[in-house]
Design an enzyme around this catalytic site. Structure first.
Site, mmCIF file in Angstrom:
data_model
loop_
_atom_site.group_PDB
_atom_site.id
_atom_site.type_symbol
_atom_site.label_atom_id
_atom_site.label_comp_id
_atom_site.label_asym_id
_atom_site.label_seq_id
_atom_site.Cartn_x
_atom_site.Cartn_y
_atom_site.Cartn_z
ATOM 1 N N SER A 107 0.647 -1.285 0.128
ATOM 2 C CA SER A 107 -0.089 -0.021 0.041
ATOM 3 C C SER A 107 0.809 1.249 0.018
ATOM 4 C CB SER A 107 -0.984 0.154 1.242
ATOM 5 O OG SER A 107 -1.662 1.311 1.623
ATOM 6 N N TYR A 130 -2.400 5.449 -4.279
ATOM 7 C CA TYR A 130 -3.271 6.457 -4.123
ATOM 8 C C TYR A 130 -3.060 7.622 -4.710
ATOM 9 C CZ TYR A 130 -6.085 4.144 -0.310
ATOM 10 O OH TYR A 130 -6.754 3.184 0.510
ATOM 11 N N THR A 156 -5.785 2.591 -6.900
ATOM 12 C CA THR A 156 -7.229 2.471 -6.084
ATOM 13 C C THR A 156 -8.010 3.624 -6.544
ATOM 14 O OG1 THR A 156 -6.208 1.366 -4.432
ATOM 15 C CG2 THR A 156 -8.219 2.258 -3.778
ATOM 16 N N LYS A 252 -8.070 -0.686 -8.938
ATOM 17 C CA LYS A 252 -8.856 -1.441 -7.878
ATOM 18 C C LYS A 252 -9.962 -0.878 -7.308
ATOM 19 C CE LYS A 252 -7.670 -3.127 -3.184
ATOM 20 N NZ LYS A 252 -8.062 -2.263 -2.499
ATOM 21 N N HIS A 276 -13.538 -2.211 -1.442
ATOM 22 C CA HIS A 276 -12.584 -1.729 -0.340
ATOM 23 C C HIS A 276 -13.000 -2.441 1.008
ATOM 24 C CE1 HIS A 276 -9.437 1.584 -0.333
ATOM 25 N NE2 HIS A 276 -9.310 1.201 0.829
#
Ligand code: FMN
Length: 386
Positions: A107, A130, A156, A252, A276
């Site tokens: 992440s 992100y 994402t 995603k 999520h």
């Protein structure tokens, strides 16, 4: 050492091992947790056809995800703050993934940095992005992922704004964290957790710290990220990502057929059907209910990965039967990590491997390529039509 028979056992161990605020951060969903619950309920409601007297010897779980050979159709989903579930959490999870022959996706909001994980494992890993308002950060972190040899970028797209988790507010898990008397007492009663985190290499967001170098500390990085989620994120931003990232591109967080078709049109390599983990739009459908429509509409043009509620090999088999190429697991391995570090992640993966192997045999399927809707007794869609 207690006998661990399933992911729920790891969940219970995790609940006892780490502070309540962190356990609930991982375990809970947004708002009324309707979608969180639906992910599990709808998976549980699916039934297999039990087939017999089909040679069950030599079952193989090997397959490919994003064109990469993996020992089973499972990958570790990107999760923020892994390194607070257990010290060095991201490095430990990456090692467990390597040992099991599967991929991990790191992440943006990890504690260990891309470079830490690169140094901890020889295996390729994926990176989750992100897209923040500050595109300078995205560009620099994409370059770092490339330099670390990451083979796929997962962008994402279901978090232009953060859904609210009531538990985080109540537990003081905010930016900056609120240290209540109850929190302090809770931490004091979890010494092995506290020691592992204290001994860990990092206590802040390892991917963000170098970028905001003048303002070090977990709160500075957390506050920076909070202020930088980009509510204006749109398809044209993905064209920009496409230009700066030459490798495999995965979107995603899609749940809708039209979005899946658009992802295929723009040339993305794969999508993750995901809500999520029930942490964003509460009231969105379960991912397993959304999956078959998306697979029917776009499965011939784009690879479809799946996550949400997967807690067993049986769940993996159900998702594959409904059109997924592979599953990402989130909480299933986080519970293991929180409970027992690397060994806990390895345990979660071996449980899922065994369950998948047995279920494959009992549905009369020889290998992953042989899985189809034919192995299901009925589907959520069938029931809806009754
Ligand atoms: C504690 C936690 C943190 C997460 N952090 C991220 C993240 O940083 N980026 C992201 O794309 N998804 C994140 N997710 C979502 C997961 O990648 C995944 O979609 C979800 O966990 C799947 O559902 P499951 O936990 O029921 O398996 C997070 C999920 C959890 C539980």
């Amino acid at each position: 050492m207690p006998v661990i028979t399933n992911i729920e056992d790891l969940r219970e161990l995790a609940r006892r091992k780490i502070p309540k605020a962190l356990f609930e951060y991982a375990d809970h969903g947004s708002y009324d947790q309707i979608s969180l619950k639906a992910n599990r309920d709808d998976l549980k409601a699916i039934r297999f056809r039990q087939r017999v007297l089909i040679d069950a010897d030599n079952r193989s779980l090997a397959t490919t995800m994003l064109g990469e050979k993996v020992s089973m159709p499972v990958a570790l989903a990107p999760t923020g703050l892994m390194g607070l579930m257990h010290g060095d959490g991201e490095m430990l999870a990456a090692r467990a993934a390597e040992a099991a022959g599967i991929r991990m996706c790191l992440s943006t909001m990890s504690i260990c940095s891309i470079e830490d994980v690169r140094a901890a494992t020889k295996a390729p890993f994926w990176f989750q992005l992100y897209v923040f308002r500050d595109r300078g950060f995205s560009e620099s972190v994409i370059q770092r992922a490339q330099a670390a040899g990451c083979t796929a970028l997962f962008v994402t797209v279901d978090l232009p704004m953060r859904g609210q988790r009531h538990c985080d507010l109540k537990n003081g898990l905010e930016v900056p964290p609120r240290l209540t008397l109850r929190n302090a007492f809770d931490i004091a009663t979890k010494p092995s957790w506290a020691l592992s985190v204290l001994m860990g290499k990092r206590k802040s967001f390892g991917n963000i710290d170098p970028y905001i170098k003048n303002k070090r500390g977990a709160w500075a990085a957390g506050a920076w990220a909070n202020d930088n989620f980009d509510a204006s994120l749109s398809w044209k931003d993905l064209d920009w990502v496409r230009k700066v990232w030459p490798g495999k591109l995965v979107l995603k967080g899609l749940l809708d057929v039209e979005d899946a078709k658009r992802a295929a049109d723009m040339g993305a390599d794969a999508i993750v059907v995901s809500n999520h983990g029930g942490r964003q739009l509460d009231g969105a459908p379960s991912t397993i209910a959304a999956l078959p429509r998306i697979a029917d509409a776009a499965g011939d043009r784009i690879e479809i990965l799946f996550d949400g509620g997967v807690r067993s090999g049986q769940d993996v088999l159900k998702a594959l039967a409904l059109g997924a190429r592979g599953c990402l697991i989130g909480r299933a391995y986080l519970y293991g990590l929180a409970a027992m570090g690397e060994a806990g992640v390895a345990k979660a993966l071996s449980l899922i491997d065994n369950e998948l192997r047995v279920s494959l045999s009992l549905t009369g399927v020889r290998d992953i390529a042989g899985i189809s809707r034919d192995i299901l007794f009925d589907t959520i869609e069938d029931r809806r039509n009754i």
